[in-house]
Write a protein that holds these residues in place. Structure first.
Motif, mmCIF file in Angstrom:
data_model
loop_
_atom_site.group_PDB
_atom_site.id
_atom_site.type_symbol
_atom_site.label_atom_id
_atom_site.label_comp_id
_atom_site.label_asym_id
_atom_site.label_seq_id
_atom_site.Cartn_x
_atom_site.Cartn_y
_atom_site.Cartn_z
ATOM 1 N N VAL A 27 -53.549 34.272 51.432
ATOM 2 C CA VAL A 27 -53.907 32.942 50.920
ATOM 3 C C VAL A 27 -52.750 31.974 51.131
ATOM 4 C CG1 VAL A 27 -54.385 31.606 48.821
ATOM 5 C CG2 VAL A 27 -55.624 33.736 49.257
ATOM 6 N N GLU A 28 -51.542 32.413 50.806
ATOM 7 C CA GLU A 28 -50.365 31.550 50.976
ATOM 8 C C GLU A 28 -50.174 31.148 52.431
ATOM 9 O OE1 GLU A 28 -47.588 32.948 47.219
ATOM 10 O OE2 GLU A 28 -47.292 33.940 49.152
ATOM 11 N N GLU A 29 -50.350 32.088 53.348
ATOM 12 C CA GLU A 29 -50.217 31.771 54.773
ATOM 13 C C GLU A 29 -51.257 30.740 55.195
ATOM 14 O OE1 GLU A 29 -50.006 34.801 57.746
ATOM 15 O OE2 GLU A 29 -48.452 35.895 56.659
ATOM 16 N N HIS A 30 -52.487 30.948 54.776
ATOM 17 C CA HIS A 30 -53.576 30.042 55.149
ATOM 18 C C HIS A 30 -53.364 28.646 54.554
ATOM 19 C CE1 HIS A 30 -57.602 28.732 56.213
ATOM 20 N NE2 HIS A 30 -57.739 28.296 54.973
ATOM 21 N N ALA A 31 -52.977 28.596 53.284
ATOM 22 C CA ALA A 31 -52.825 27.311 52.590
ATOM 23 C C ALA A 31 -51.503 26.618 52.897
ATOM 24 C CB ALA A 31 -52.956 27.510 51.082
ATOM 25 N N GLY A 32 -50.518 27.387 53.343
ATOM 26 C CA GLY A 32 -49.206 26.810 53.615
ATOM 27 C C GLY A 32 -48.404 26.498 52.362
ATOM 28 N N LYS A 33 -48.784 27.153 51.248
ATOM 29 C CA LYS A 33 -48.025 26.973 50.013
ATOM 30 C C LYS A 33 -48.228 28.174 49.106
ATOM 31 C CE LYS A 33 -51.487 23.674 48.271
ATOM 32 N NZ LYS A 33 -51.645 22.337 47.697
ATOM 33 N N ALA A 34 -47.369 28.279 48.115
ATOM 34 C CA ALA A 34 -47.380 29.416 47.198
ATOM 35 C C ALA A 34 -48.605 29.382 46.292
ATOM 36 C CB ALA A 34 -46.116 29.410 46.343
ATOM 37 N N VAL A 35 -49.008 30.570 45.835
ATOM 38 C CA VAL A 35 -50.145 30.689 44.921
ATOM 39 C C VAL A 35 -49.968 29.776 43.714
ATOM 40 C CG1 VAL A 35 -51.311 32.260 43.302
ATOM 41 C CG2 VAL A 35 -50.841 33.003 45.644
ATOM 42 N N GLY A 43 -55.973 23.686 41.546
ATOM 43 C CA GLY A 43 -56.744 24.318 40.485
ATOM 44 C C GLY A 43 -57.152 25.746 40.808
ATOM 45 N N GLU A 44 -57.530 26.462 39.759
ATOM 46 C CA GLU A 44 -57.890 27.871 39.928
ATOM 47 C C GLU A 44 -59.139 28.044 40.786
ATOM 48 O OE1 GLU A 44 -58.697 32.012 37.453
ATOM 49 O OE2 GLU A 44 -58.253 30.189 36.320
ATOM 50 N N ALA A 45 -60.133 27.167 40.651
ATOM 51 C CA ALA A 45 -61.361 27.311 41.440
ATOM 52 C C ALA A 45 -61.065 27.239 42.934
ATOM 53 C CB ALA A 45 -62.376 26.249 41.038
ATOM 54 N N ALA A 46 -60.191 26.331 43.330
ATOM 55 C CA ALA A 46 -59.818 26.213 44.744
ATOM 56 C C ALA A 46 -59.089 27.472 45.207
ATOM 57 C CB ALA A 46 -58.950 24.985 44.958
ATOM 58 N N PHE A 47 -58.204 27.985 44.349
ATOM 59 C CA PHE A 47 -57.505 29.215 44.704
ATOM 60 C C PHE A 47 -58.493 30.365 44.886
ATOM 61 C CE2 PHE A 47 -55.835 33.314 43.356
ATOM 62 C CZ PHE A 47 -54.936 33.538 44.396
ATOM 63 N N ARG A 48 -59.446 30.510 43.964
ATOM 64 C CA ARG A 48 -60.416 31.621 44.039
ATOM 65 C C ARG A 48 -61.258 31.523 45.306
ATOM 66 N NH1 ARG A 48 -57.689 35.018 41.233
ATOM 67 N NH2 ARG A 48 -57.377 34.358 39.093
ATOM 68 N N ALA A 49 -61.598 30.311 45.733
ATOM 69 C CA ALA A 49 -62.356 30.140 46.974
ATOM 70 C C ALA A 49 -61.527 30.598 48.177
ATOM 71 C CB ALA A 49 -62.795 28.688 47.136
ATOM 72 N N LEU A 50 -60.263 30.191 48.204
ATOM 73 C CA LEU A 50 -59.368 30.639 49.283
ATOM 74 C C LEU A 50 -59.196 32.155 49.253
ATOM 75 C CD1 LEU A 50 -56.582 27.900 49.042
ATOM 76 C CD2 LEU A 50 -58.204 28.226 50.937
ATOM 77 N N GLU A 51 -59.088 32.694 48.057
ATOM 78 C CA GLU A 51 -58.919 34.133 47.886
ATOM 79 C C GLU A 51 -60.149 34.891 48.410
ATOM 80 O OE1 GLU A 51 -57.061 36.577 44.249
ATOM 81 O OE2 GLU A 51 -58.901 35.507 43.746
ATOM 82 N N ARG A 52 -61.334 34.408 48.063
ATOM 83 C CA ARG A 52 -62.577 35.036 48.528
ATOM 84 C C ARG A 52 -62.634 35.030 50.058
ATOM 85 N NH1 ARG A 52 -65.643 32.407 45.522
ATOM 86 N NH2 ARG A 52 -65.994 30.665 46.899
ATOM 87 N N GLU A 53 -62.252 33.921 50.676
ATOM 88 C CA GLU A 53 -62.217 33.829 52.140
ATOM 89 C C GLU A 53 -61.215 34.822 52.726
ATOM 90 O OE1 GLU A 53 -61.424 29.770 53.272
ATOM 91 O OE2 GLU A 53 -63.032 29.018 51.991
#
Length: 159
Positions: A27-35, A43-53
């Motif tokens: 997730v961090e690699e994809h987003a380019g930033k730390a969890v 927000g947590e919802a955005a993180f969970r979506a990235l995590e699911r992907e």
């Protein structure tokens, strides 16, 4: 949180001769930033979506051990992705979890009273973990190597 997912996962991958991937790192690699920055900024919802992907991509293209963040399986989509896979639950008690996470620095869900928050997370998440797991292993008062040995043995038995 504090069960040793990354440590045990890396050691287990070595033991089995396969690759290792941590969903938080993906997730961090994809987003380019730390969890923790994703939690704060998006927000947590955005993180969970990235995590699911990230979990979906890993399950489709990674042939090895995948360590999931502690909240990954709270997402119904992620649970569905894991349904046909072997899932290991590393069970940790409150006392050991608190010792392992320390003051919770860098853990966005541990803001405030760490012990109280860890207890709340364990109470909320343990039934989900137990329902999804094909193998459950206790980690309290055990070395990572001992946990790996049990997980590897149980995976071999399950074949």
């Amino acid at each position: 949180m504090g069960a040793g997912k990354t440590t045990v996962g890396r050691l287990l991958a070595d033991e089995l001769g396969v690759g290792f991937l941590d969903s938080d790192h993906a997730v961090e690699e994809h987003a380019g930033k730390a969890v923790q920055d994703i939690f704060v900024d998006d927000g947590e919802a955005a993180f969970r979506a990235l995590e699911r992907e990230a979990v979906a991509a890993a399950l489709a293209g990674h042939d090895g051990v995948l360590a999931l963040g502690g909240g990954a399986v709270l997402d119904a989509g992620t649970r569905a992705l894991l349904a046909d896979h072997r899932v290991v639950f590393l069970r940790v008690g409150l006392s050991d979890a608190v010792k392992r996470v320390g003051l919770g620095a860098g853990r966005p869900l541990l803001l405030g009273n760490v012990r109280s928050r860890v207890k709340q997370l364990l109470d909320e998440r343990t039934p989900v973990y137990e329902g999804l797991a094909t193998i459950s292993v206790d980690t309290d008062d055990r070395s990572p190597q001992d946990v790996v040995a049990e997980v590897a043995e149980r995976l071999r038995e399950a074949r």
